[in-house]
Design a protein around this motif. Structure first.
Motif, PDB file in Angstrom:
ATOM      1  N   ARG A  82     -20.362  -8.991  29.196  1.00 27.47           N
ATOM      2  CA  ARG A  82     -21.333  -9.700  28.171  1.00 27.47           C
ATOM      3  C   ARG A  82     -22.798  -8.813  28.281  1.00 27.47           C
ATOM      4  NH1 ARG A  82     -22.821 -15.397  28.912  1.00 27.47           N
ATOM      5  NH2 ARG A  82     -23.979 -15.122  26.951  1.00 27.47           N
ATOM      6  N   TRP A  83     -22.832  -8.587  29.394  1.00 28.12           N
ATOM      7  CA  TRP A  83     -24.405  -7.770  29.467  1.00 28.12           C
ATOM      8  C   TRP A  83     -24.120  -6.066  29.452  1.00 28.12           C
ATOM      9  CZ3 TRP A  83     -28.646  -9.629  30.318  1.00 28.12           C
ATOM     10  CH2 TRP A  83     -28.986 -10.745  30.903  1.00 28.12           C
ATOM     11  N   SER A  84     -22.932  -5.616  29.311  1.00 27.90           N
ATOM     12  CA  SER A  84     -22.674  -4.342  28.676  1.00 27.90           C
ATOM     13  C   SER A  84     -22.881  -4.233  27.150  1.00 27.90           C
ATOM     14  CB  SER A  84     -21.318  -3.974  28.806  1.00 27.90           C
ATOM     15  OG  SER A  84     -20.962  -2.766  28.395  1.00 27.90           O
ATOM     16  N   ALA A  85     -22.095  -5.494  26.457  1.00 28.22           N
ATOM     17  CA  ALA A  85     -22.524  -5.713  24.985  1.00 28.22           C
ATOM     18  C   ALA A  85     -24.055  -5.886  24.761  1.00 28.22           C
ATOM     19  CB  ALA A  85     -21.717  -6.838  24.476  1.00 28.22           C
ATOM     20  N   PHE A  86     -24.815  -6.637  25.442  1.00 28.69           N
ATOM     21  CA  PHE A  86     -26.182  -6.807  25.345  1.00 28.69           C
ATOM     22  C   PHE A  86     -26.766  -5.407  25.299  1.00 28.69           C
ATOM     23  CE2 PHE A  86     -30.191  -6.745  27.662  1.00 28.69           C
ATOM     24  CZ  PHE A  86     -30.948  -7.701  27.163  1.00 28.69           C
ATOM     25  N   ARG A  87     -26.419  -4.508  26.279  1.00 32.30           N
ATOM     26  CA  ARG A  87     -26.973  -3.413  26.466  1.00 32.30           C
ATOM     27  C   ARG A  87     -26.773  -2.236  25.258  1.00 32.30           C
ATOM     28  NH1 ARG A  87     -25.251   1.782  28.281  1.00 32.30           N
ATOM     29  NH2 ARG A  87     -26.773   3.059  29.114  1.00 32.30           N
ATOM     30  N   LYS A  88     -25.412  -2.233  24.767  1.00 29.81           N
ATOM     31  CA  LYS A  88     -25.263  -1.634  23.552  1.00 29.81           C
ATOM     32  C   LYS A  88     -25.700  -2.072  22.502  1.00 29.81           C
ATOM     33  CE  LYS A  88     -20.596  -0.032  25.153  1.00 29.81           C
ATOM     34  NZ  LYS A  88     -20.655  -0.538  26.664  1.00 29.81           N
ATOM     35  N   LYS A  89     -26.274  -3.332  22.346  1.00 31.48           N
ATOM     36  CA  LYS A  89     -26.593  -3.793  21.118  1.00 31.48           C
ATOM     37  C   LYS A  89     -28.264  -3.678  20.816  1.00 31.48           C
ATOM     38  CE  LYS A  89     -27.393  -8.146  18.489  1.00 31.48           C
ATOM     39  NZ  LYS A  89     -27.055  -9.883  18.667  1.00 31.48           N
ATOM     40  N   THR A  90     -28.875  -3.664  22.269  1.00 30.84           N
ATOM     41  CA  THR A  90     -30.170  -3.942  22.420  1.00 30.84           C
ATOM     42  C   THR A  90     -30.683  -2.363  22.737  1.00 30.84           C
ATOM     43  OG1 THR A  90     -30.456  -4.661  24.532  1.00 30.84           O
ATOM     44  CG2 THR A  90     -30.341  -6.332  22.887  1.00 30.84           C
ATOM     45  N   GLY A  91     -30.032  -1.763  23.490  1.00 30.58           N
ATOM     46  CA  GLY A  91     -30.723  -0.464  24.176  1.00 30.58           C
ATOM     47  C   GLY A  91     -31.234  -0.802  25.440  1.00 30.58           C
ATOM     48  N   ILE A  92     -31.291  -1.848  25.781  1.00 37.52           N
ATOM     49  CA  ILE A  92     -32.083  -2.452  27.183  1.00 37.52           C
ATOM     50  C   ILE A  92     -31.105  -2.096  28.240  1.00 37.52           C
ATOM     51  CG2 ILE A  92     -33.037  -4.435  28.426  1.00 37.52           C
ATOM     52  CD1 ILE A  92     -33.818  -5.584  25.383  1.00 37.52           C
ATOM     53  N   GLU A  93     -31.583  -1.607  29.333  1.00 35.99           N
ATOM     54  CA  GLU A  93     -30.814  -1.202  30.535  1.00 35.99           C
ATOM     55  C   GLU A  93     -30.520  -2.573  31.220  1.00 35.99           C
ATOM     56  OE1 GLU A  93     -29.192   1.438  31.013  1.00 35.99           O
ATOM     57  OE2 GLU A  93     -30.324   2.887  29.808  1.00 35.99           O
ATOM     58  N   VAL A  94     -29.432  -2.582  32.033  1.00 37.96           N
ATOM     59  CA  VAL A  94     -28.939  -3.816  32.748  1.00 37.96           C
ATOM     60  C   VAL A  94     -28.667  -3.409  34.039  1.00 37.96           C
ATOM     61  CG1 VAL A  94     -27.669  -5.889  33.193  1.00 37.96           C
ATOM     62  CG2 VAL A  94     -28.277  -5.093  30.897  1.00 37.96           C
ATOM     63  N   VAL A  95     -29.183  -4.033  35.175  1.00 38.64           N
ATOM     64  CA  VAL A  95     -28.699  -4.009  36.626  1.00 38.64           C
ATOM     65  C   VAL A  95     -28.681  -5.383  37.188  1.00 38.64           C
ATOM     66  CG1 VAL A  95     -29.179  -3.086  39.007  1.00 38.64           C
ATOM     67  CG2 VAL A  95     -30.116  -1.861  37.017  1.00 38.64           C
ATOM     68  N   ILE A  96     -27.199  -5.483  37.840  1.00 38.95           N
ATOM     69  CA  ILE A  96     -26.817  -6.782  38.526  1.00 38.95           C
ATOM     70  C   ILE A  96     -27.378  -6.690  39.837  1.00 38.95           C
ATOM     71  CG2 ILE A  96     -25.032  -8.476  38.870  1.00 38.95           C
ATOM     72  CD1 ILE A  96     -25.619  -7.979  36.003  1.00 38.95           C
ATOM     73  N   ASP A  97     -28.179  -7.716  40.338  1.00 35.53           N
ATOM     74  CA  ASP A  97     -28.382  -7.890  41.680  1.00 35.53           C
ATOM     75  C   ASP A  97     -27.455  -8.791  42.272  1.00 35.53           C
ATOM     76  OD1 ASP A  97     -29.283  -8.906  44.338  1.00 35.53           O
ATOM     77  OD2 ASP A  97     -31.451  -9.136  43.821  1.00 35.53           O
ATOM     78  N   ALA A  98     -26.306  -8.318  42.911  1.00 34.96           N
ATOM     79  CA  ALA A  98     -25.187  -9.219  43.444  1.00 34.96           C
ATOM     80  C   ALA A  98     -25.293  -9.158  44.942  1.00 34.96           C
ATOM     81  CB  ALA A  98     -23.704  -8.689  43.045  1.00 34.96           C
TER      82      ALA A  98
END
Length: 324
Positions: A82-98
């Protein structure tokens, strides 16, 4: 350090805005600042207690944020697809703090880096250290280089081997901690099963004692729980703390104060409204949890919770009243 170095590798302009949830440990917050960016504190989902792509989209539209640092709070995983789809749609980078989600947080999207902690309190314990996992070879290579002061060790990079090509840090995992991590990994599946069993017994015992006066974070239990956190009405939480203190039972208010309530001199920061996080945090309480927690100790804690919640009916906000 894993969070900070990964943020450095995203190629963002200095001073970029990075969205982070209000309900998280301060390490998520400070990593953004130390990477040269501006934290944008955002609200969370009322059931999962996590930042969602939908909230991030709204916040980014208002603030112009260039990246998101989503946190797997209490070990609950994010859907990286889901976050990858968000990144592709918005161009906003995503990092997960796990940090606390080793074994639960899977890396199913190659373009979303995930960082785990190996601290002594985590399910895979090395004493200290972390792991950066990414499907992007460029990020992996840059993180590796930055963790070794920024020294070039690649003979094909166009620079002499040994030359400093970036300003990095001494963030390498020590050989000693790596050995401890290997030993911990050998026992991980055994300990994960034991943790799951204790978690199930613990939650069932508390539910039996308190009925519908508790709220749990939605979704399945972490693969190897290390934290046991529950929400109750704020007056009940306050009574629970006093009862536990009188009986020598430790409690914690995890991730509090919320990020937007820290000292004013911790700047720069953009603070968005976070009513859901504030409502949830007002009743959150962390209770003892370990591989050595006995059934008698669980019963003692459940009895304290029964007394704390007994004098009032359920007082959770209606729009937040979900039981996972």
């Amino acid at each position: 350090m894993g969070l900070e170095l990964t943020l450095h590798c995203l190629g963002l302009p200095p001073g970029s805005k990075v969205i982070v949830p209000a309900l998280t440990f301060v390490a998520s917050f400070t990593a953004i600042i130390r990477a040269g960016h501006v934290p944008v504190i955002a609200d969370i989902d009322p059931e999962s207690w996590l930042l969602t792509p939908e909230t991030a989209s709204d916040v980014a539209a208002q603030t112009g944020a260039a990246a998101v640092l989503a946190v797997a709070a209490f070990g609950k995983p994010h859907d990286t697809k889901r976050w990858s789809a968000f990144r592709k749609k918005t161009g906003i980078e995503v990092v997960i703090d796990a940090a606390g989600a080793f074994g639960s947080q899977w890396v199913e999207a190659a373009d979303v880096p995930v960082i785990y902690s190996l601290h002594a309190t985590k399910s895979l314990a090395a004493g200290e250290g972390g792991i950066v996992v990414s499907g992007n070879p460029a990020i992996n290579a840059r993180v590796r280089q930055l963790s070794n002061f920024g020294i070039n060790l690649d003979p094909e990079a166009g620079l002499p081997t040994g030359h400093l090509s970036f300003v990095g840090s001494n963030a390498k995992l020590s050989e000693y901690h790596a050995a401890v991590a290997h030993a911990s990994l050998d026992q991980w599946h055994l300990h994960a099963g034991q943790r799951q069993k204790i978690y199930r017994t613990y939650r069932e015992t508390l539910d039996a004692a308190c009925g519908d006066k508790l709220q749990w974070q939605s979704g399945s239990a972490p693969a190897a729980p290390t934290i046991f956190c529950v929400r109750m009405a704020e007056p009940a939480r306050n009574r629970m703390e006093k009862i536990c203190q009188s009986r020598h039972i430790a409690t914690r208010r995890w991730y509090q104060p919320l990020l937007h309530k820290h000292a004013e001199q911790v700047t720069p920061t953009i603070k968005m409204p976070v009513p859901i996080a504030e409502s949830i945090a007002s009743g959150l309480i962390g209770l003892p949890f370990s591989l050595f927690l006995s059934s008698d100790e669980i019963t003692r804690i459940a009895e304290a919770a029964r007394q704390a919640t007994a004098t009032h009916r359920k007082q959770l906000s209606p729009h937040l009243d979900h039981h996972g």
